[in-house]
Design an enzyme around this catalytic site. Structure first.
Site, mmCIF file in Angstrom:
data_model
loop_
_atom_site.group_PDB
_atom_site.id
_atom_site.type_symbol
_atom_site.label_atom_id
_atom_site.label_comp_id
_atom_site.label_asym_id
_atom_site.label_seq_id
_atom_site.Cartn_x
_atom_site.Cartn_y
_atom_site.Cartn_z
ATOM 1 N N HIS A 147 -9.551 0.601 5.300
ATOM 2 C CA HIS A 147 -8.387 0.851 6.057
ATOM 3 C C HIS A 147 -8.562 1.571 7.295
ATOM 4 O O HIS A 147 -9.405 2.553 7.207
ATOM 5 C CB HIS A 147 -7.158 1.309 5.059
ATOM 6 N N SER A 197 3.381 -2.222 10.427
ATOM 7 C CA SER A 197 4.769 -2.327 10.513
ATOM 8 C C SER A 197 5.492 -3.466 9.989
ATOM 9 O O SER A 197 6.449 -3.890 10.557
ATOM 10 C CB SER A 197 5.240 -1.745 11.851
ATOM 11 N N GLY A 245 3.239 -1.441 4.307
ATOM 12 C CA GLY A 245 3.144 -0.029 3.993
ATOM 13 C C GLY A 245 4.381 0.470 3.319
ATOM 14 O O GLY A 245 4.826 0.425 2.246
ATOM 15 N N GLY A 246 5.084 1.125 4.218
ATOM 16 C CA GLY A 246 6.429 1.856 3.942
ATOM 17 C C GLY A 246 7.247 0.809 3.291
ATOM 18 O O GLY A 246 8.369 1.274 2.262
ATOM 19 N N GLY A 261 2.411 2.126 11.000
ATOM 20 C CA GLY A 261 3.509 3.365 10.916
ATOM 21 C C GLY A 261 4.248 3.583 11.919
ATOM 22 O O GLY A 261 4.829 4.757 12.087
ATOM 23 N N ASN A 315 0.871 -1.291 -0.084
ATOM 24 C CA ASN A 315 0.058 0.075 -0.039
ATOM 25 C C ASN A 315 0.851 1.282 -0.055
ATOM 26 O O ASN A 315 1.431 1.627 1.054
ATOM 27 C CB ASN A 315 -1.024 -0.064 1.212
ATOM 28 N N TRP A 316 0.849 2.078 -1.002
ATOM 29 C CA TRP A 316 1.910 3.018 -1.075
ATOM 30 C C TRP A 316 1.332 4.437 -0.425
ATOM 31 O O TRP A 316 1.850 5.407 -0.402
ATOM 32 C CB TRP A 316 1.973 3.326 -2.712
ATOM 33 N N LYS A 317 -0.114 4.496 -0.078
ATOM 34 C CA LYS A 317 -0.738 5.276 0.307
ATOM 35 C C LYS A 317 -0.678 6.729 -0.570
ATOM 36 O O LYS A 317 -0.384 6.549 -1.820
ATOM 37 C CB LYS A 317 -0.214 5.355 1.883
ATOM 38 N N GLU A 334 -5.214 -5.440 10.818
ATOM 39 C CA GLU A 334 -4.112 -4.392 11.082
ATOM 40 C C GLU A 334 -4.336 -3.580 12.556
ATOM 41 O O GLU A 334 -5.343 -2.803 12.329
ATOM 42 C CB GLU A 334 -3.918 -3.526 9.809
#
Length: 254
Positions: free
Chosen positions: A99, A214, A235-236, A175, A12-14, A169
């Site tokens: 989300h 994370s 995510g990141g 994050g 997920n690049w957000k 999640e």
């Protein structure tokens, strides 16, 4: 992991990424194709502004593309919103719905999530439905109650393994660099599996359950080894090919 369920890794690049980022996407696609990609499926959910260009860039590569949200209507006077049909036309096969950032920042409740899931199905998209508790709910020992309510309210009655993926999640872990313990994750995923089997019968045993919160290359092996964890929502670590492909390599070896 479950031996009879094909693992699924979703990035997920957000609200990150420009045209220059398509080089990373191409590198991810190439790595997935050469990294025994048939052993697992990989998806990257890019910003809507990149979706069509990303689809053209990949040109049939094995990497799947998805959206990060959709409206519950097919079309209409909804300034700034994007429908599931628009995502499908742009090249998406999946869409993230519910989300935690949508649930908390935009106050999207279970009824809205459920309506969006149905809109995604109507457009021919697979819905990646997110559930999870806040830190306050966790501290008040309400984790299972919250998850049960979200599962009941967010999933339509005709949910199947073909049209839906579920991602757990814990909101407090997203994050932050924090992750739930392996024991806690195992308990939650077993609880989710039990709930969806009770509601959907044997189909519940086939639905993929992802962990999100994370997920990093350093934690991937431990997380993906947990029973009933059939993949991850990342995510990141999905923004850089080297990080995402490291997690793919872990998945391949399990």
């Amino acid at each position: 992991m479950s031996l009879n369920i094909r693992p699924f890794l979703a990035g997920n690049w957000k609200m990150n990424g420009t045209r220059e980022s398509l080089g990373e996407l191409r590198a991810i696609a190439t790595g997935v194709s050469s990294n025994s990609g048939h052993l697992f499926e990989a998806l990257i959910c890019v910003p809507a502004t990149l979706l069509s260009r990303a689809y053209d860039t990949l040109n049939g590569e094995s990497l799947l593309l998805g959206g990060q949200n959709c409206h519950f209507d097919d079309y209409g006077p909804y300034t700034g919103d994007i429908s599931a049909f628009m995502l499908k036309e742009a090249g998406a096969s999946h869409v993230i719905i519910g989300h935690s950032e949508r649930r908390t920042v935009y106050q999207e409740n279970d009824a809205i999530v459920c309506a969006k899931v149905q809109a995604a199905w109507h457009a021919g998209l697979v819905a990646l439905v997110c559930i999870g508790e806040t830190l306050e709910e966790r501290d008040n020992n309400k984790v299972m109650d919250v998850l049960a309510q979200q599962l009941e309210g967010s999933l339509p009655d005709d949910t199947t393994a073909e049209n839906t993926i579920i991602a757990y999640e814990p909101v407090w872990a997203i994050g932050t660099g924090n992750t739930a313990t392996s024991e806690d994750i195992a308990k939650v995923h077993y609880f989710i599996r039990d709930k969806i089997c009770s509601r959907f019968g044997d189909e519940g045993n086939k639905i993929r359950l992802l962990y999100g919160g994370s997920v990093k290359p350093s934690s991937a092996f431990e997380l993906l080894s947990i029973p009933h964890v059939n993949g991850a929502l990342i995510g990141g670590a999905s923004l850089k090919a080297i990080d995402f492909l490291t997690i793919c390599d872990v998945c391949r070896k399990l």
